[in-house]
Scaffold this motif. Structure first.
Motif, short mmCIF file in Angstrom:
data_model
loop_
_atom_site.label_atom_id
_atom_site.label_comp_id
_atom_site.label_asym_id
_atom_site.label_seq_id
_atom_site.Cartn_x
_atom_site.Cartn_y
_atom_site.Cartn_z
N THR A 1 0.70 -1.19 0.10
CA THR A 1 0.07 0.16 0.04
C THR A 1 1.03 1.02 -0.18
O THR A 1 2.08 1.10 0.48
CB THR A 1 -0.89 0.04 1.23
N GLY A 2 0.35 2.45 -0.52
CA GLY A 2 1.17 3.33 -0.78
C GLY A 2 1.77 3.73 -1.96
O GLY A 2 2.74 2.67 -2.48
N LYS A 3 1.50 4.60 -2.72
CA LYS A 3 2.02 4.76 -3.80
C LYS A 3 3.52 5.15 -4.14
O LYS A 3 4.08 4.60 -5.05
CB LYS A 3 1.37 6.14 -4.55
N ARG A 4 4.04 5.96 -3.26
CA ARG A 4 5.36 5.99 -3.40
C ARG A 4 6.14 4.86 -3.11
O ARG A 4 7.23 4.39 -3.80
CB ARG A 4 6.00 6.96 -2.20
N ARG A 5 5.82 4.00 -1.91
CA ARG A 5 6.43 2.71 -1.76
C ARG A 5 6.33 1.77 -2.95
O ARG A 5 7.24 1.06 -3.11
CB ARG A 5 6.14 2.19 -0.56
N ALA A 6 5.23 1.69 -3.40
CA ALA A 6 5.02 0.76 -4.50
C ALA A 6 5.86 0.94 -5.90
O ALA A 6 6.47 0.29 -6.23
CB ALA A 6 3.63 0.89 -5.30
N LYS A 7 6.05 2.48 -6.03
CA LYS A 7 6.92 2.63 -7.12
C LYS A 7 8.20 2.49 -6.82
O LYS A 7 8.97 1.94 -7.66
CB LYS A 7 6.94 4.25 -7.36
N ARG A 8 8.79 2.64 -5.56
CA ARG A 8 10.04 2.44 -5.28
C ARG A 8 10.34 0.95 -5.45
O ARG A 8 11.32 0.46 -5.90
CB ARG A 8 10.27 2.80 -3.69
N GLU B 1 8.91 -1.26 -7.42
CA GLU B 1 8.98 -1.66 -8.69
C GLU B 1 10.31 -1.59 -9.19
O GLU B 1 10.68 -2.17 -10.10
CB GLU B 1 7.60 -1.09 -9.44
N SER B 2 10.80 -0.28 -8.86
CA SER B 2 12.20 0.24 -9.46
C SER B 2 13.24 -0.91 -9.28
O SER B 2 14.08 -0.97 -9.78
CB SER B 2 12.49 1.53 -9.27
N TYR B 3 13.02 -1.45 -8.27
CA TYR B 3 14.02 -2.37 -7.43
C TYR B 3 14.03 -3.83 -8.32
O TYR B 3 15.15 -4.42 -8.38
CB TYR B 3 13.93 -2.81 -5.94
N LYS B 4 13.30 -4.05 -9.21
CA LYS B 4 13.32 -5.29 -9.87
C LYS B 4 14.10 -5.11 -11.09
O LYS B 4 14.70 -6.14 -11.45
CB LYS B 4 11.88 -5.58 -10.32
N TYR B 5 14.81 -4.12 -11.15
CA TYR B 5 15.64 -3.91 -12.46
C TYR B 5 17.14 -3.77 -12.05
O TYR B 5 17.85 -3.80 -12.80
CB TYR B 5 15.22 -2.59 -13.33
N ILE B 6 17.12 -3.79 -10.81
CA ILE B 6 18.73 -3.96 -10.11
C ILE B 6 19.79 -4.84 -10.75
O ILE B 6 20.93 -4.52 -11.18
CB ILE B 6 18.55 -3.65 -8.67
N PRO B 7 19.24 -5.89 -10.86
CA PRO B 7 20.28 -7.13 -11.61
C PRO B 7 20.45 -6.98 -12.92
O PRO B 7 21.69 -7.37 -13.06
CB PRO B 7 19.65 -8.34 -10.95
N LEU B 8 19.61 -6.12 -13.48
CA LEU B 8 19.87 -5.99 -15.05
C LEU B 8 20.69 -4.56 -15.37
O LEU B 8 21.03 -4.39 -16.36
CB LEU B 8 18.65 -5.85 -15.80
N ASP B 9 20.80 -3.97 -14.16
CA ASP B 9 21.59 -2.64 -14.67
C ASP B 9 22.99 -2.79 -14.74
O ASP B 9 23.73 -2.99 -13.40
CB ASP B 9 21.16 -1.76 -13.33
N ASP B 10 23.70 -2.65 -15.73
CA ASP B 10 25.13 -3.00 -15.95
C ASP B 10 25.79 -1.66 -15.96
O ASP B 10 27.15 -1.63 -16.28
CB ASP B 10 25.17 -3.94 -17.12
N ASP B 11 24.99 -0.48 -15.98
CA ASP B 11 25.84 0.69 -16.23
C ASP B 11 26.67 1.07 -15.04
O ASP B 11 26.32 1.04 -14.00
CB ASP B 11 24.72 1.90 -16.50
N ASP B 12 27.88 1.61 -15.47
CA ASP B 12 28.77 2.17 -14.66
C ASP B 12 28.27 3.51 -14.08
O ASP B 12 27.87 4.30 -14.87
CB ASP B 12 30.23 2.08 -15.26
N PRO B 13 28.80 3.88 -12.77
CA PRO B 13 28.34 5.05 -12.46
C PRO B 13 29.26 6.11 -13.25
O PRO B 13 30.42 5.88 -13.60
CB PRO B 13 28.68 5.19 -10.97
#
Length: 77
Positions: A35-42, A44-56
């Motif tokens: 519940t909570g829109k901000r928490r849900a968006k956050r 949902e964004s975590y599911k792409y962390i393993p695929l994020d290969d970009d260097d900082p």
């Protein structure tokens, strides 16, 4: 007076009660997380962390200092 305590000490009575308590806690955690829109968006964004290969980006001065310091430590070893 303490008959309820004797009732609770029997395994056939305490197991269903513990099941109800733990199931209620589990449902409460699920409701809190989803519940909570901000928490849900956050979340949902975590599911792409393993695929994020970009260097900082390396143009930051704080990161450049960190990289040079870590290289110095590696060279001394």
């Amino acid at each position: 007076m303490f008959d309820w305590l004797m009732w609770f000490t029997h395994m056939e009575n305490s197991k269903p009660l513990a099941l109800v308590l733990f199931f209620g806690a589990f449902c409460g955690i699920l409701i809190y997380v989803f519940t909570g829109k901000r928490r849900a968006k956050r979340l949902e964004s975590y599911k792409y962390i393993p695929l994020d290969d970009d260097d900082p980006p390396r143009h930051s001065t704080a990161q450049a200092g960190y990289h040079s310091q870590s290289r110095k430590v590696m060279d001394n070893e």
